[in-house]
Scaffold this motif. Structure first.
Motif, short mmCIF file in Angstrom:
data_model
loop_
_atom_site.label_atom_id
_atom_site.label_comp_id
_atom_site.label_asym_id
_atom_site.label_seq_id
_atom_site.Cartn_x
_atom_site.Cartn_y
_atom_site.Cartn_z
N GLN A 1 1.34 -14.62 -5.87
CA GLN A 1 1.25 -13.30 -6.49
C GLN A 1 1.92 -13.28 -7.87
OE1 GLN A 1 2.93 -10.17 -4.15
NE2 GLN A 1 2.00 -8.56 -5.36
N LYS B 1 -1.71 -12.26 -11.24
CA LYS B 1 -1.37 -10.85 -11.02
C LYS B 1 -2.42 -10.21 -10.11
CE LYS B 1 2.10 -11.32 -13.68
NZ LYS B 1 3.29 -11.79 -13.07
N ASN C 1 -3.14 -7.64 -6.77
CA ASN C 1 -2.59 -6.47 -6.09
C ASN C 1 -1.99 -6.90 -4.75
OD1 ASN C 1 -2.03 -3.96 -5.04
ND2 ASN C 1 -3.99 -3.07 -5.62
N SER C 2 -0.79 -6.44 -4.46
CA SER C 2 -0.11 -6.86 -3.24
C SER C 2 -0.82 -6.37 -1.98
CB SER C 2 1.33 -6.35 -3.24
OG SER C 2 1.36 -4.95 -3.23
N VAL C 3 -1.65 -5.35 -2.10
CA VAL C 3 -2.41 -4.85 -0.95
C VAL C 3 -3.31 -5.95 -0.39
CG1 VAL C 3 -4.18 -3.19 -0.24
CG2 VAL C 3 -2.34 -2.48 -1.75
N TYR C 4 -3.88 -6.75 -1.27
CA TYR C 4 -4.78 -7.82 -0.82
C TYR C 4 -4.02 -8.89 -0.05
CZ TYR C 4 -7.92 -5.60 -4.14
OH TYR C 4 -8.68 -4.69 -4.81
#
Length: 128
Positions: A58, A62, A64-67
């Motif tokens: 991550q 860059k 998204n942490s949701v993924y």
């Protein structure tokens, strides 16, 4: 403990269980289940390395942490569902194990739907 150690412990448990099966069959099942739980919880201890690696990925790209959280949930569901299903099948309850597998697959599908919708939304913005 390495995979060789875990595999050796599993094989040793199976060999002992085969010997116990002729004397007291239920003890053999209990022994295999205990070894399976030990290996399962040892395997979940390896999640720390996986989480650290995902955090590094991550930071490099860059994303998204949701993924990544969703991916980790999918891995967890797969691991737990496969473990529970195998335990049921080993105990002679294959139909219950099959139902656990189906529920695991449906859970993964349900978790992945928001990501699929985000993908379609992104594609739609490119096409317009």
């Amino acid at each position: 403990m390495t995979i060789i150690t875990v595999a050796a412990a599993g094989i040793a448990t199976i060999l002992l269980a085969v010997q116990l099966k002729s004397i007291r069959g239920e003890y053999a099942v209990y022994m295999v289940m205990a070894a399976s739980f030990f290996i399962f919880f040892y395997g979940t201890g390896k999640l720390k390395n996986i989480l650290e690696t995902l955090e590094q990925i991550q930071s490099y790209i860059k994303i998204n942490s949701v993924y990544l959280v969703t991916l980790l949930k999918m891995i967890g569901i797969t691991y737990v569902a496969e473990f529970a299903s195998s335990m049921c099948k080993d105990a002679g309850y294959g139909s219950l194990g099959g139902q656990i597998e189906i529920f695991g697959k449906l859970s993964i599908l349900g978790i992945s739907m928001p990501i699929l919708l985000a993908l379609f939304k992104t594609l739609e913005s490119f096409l317009q």
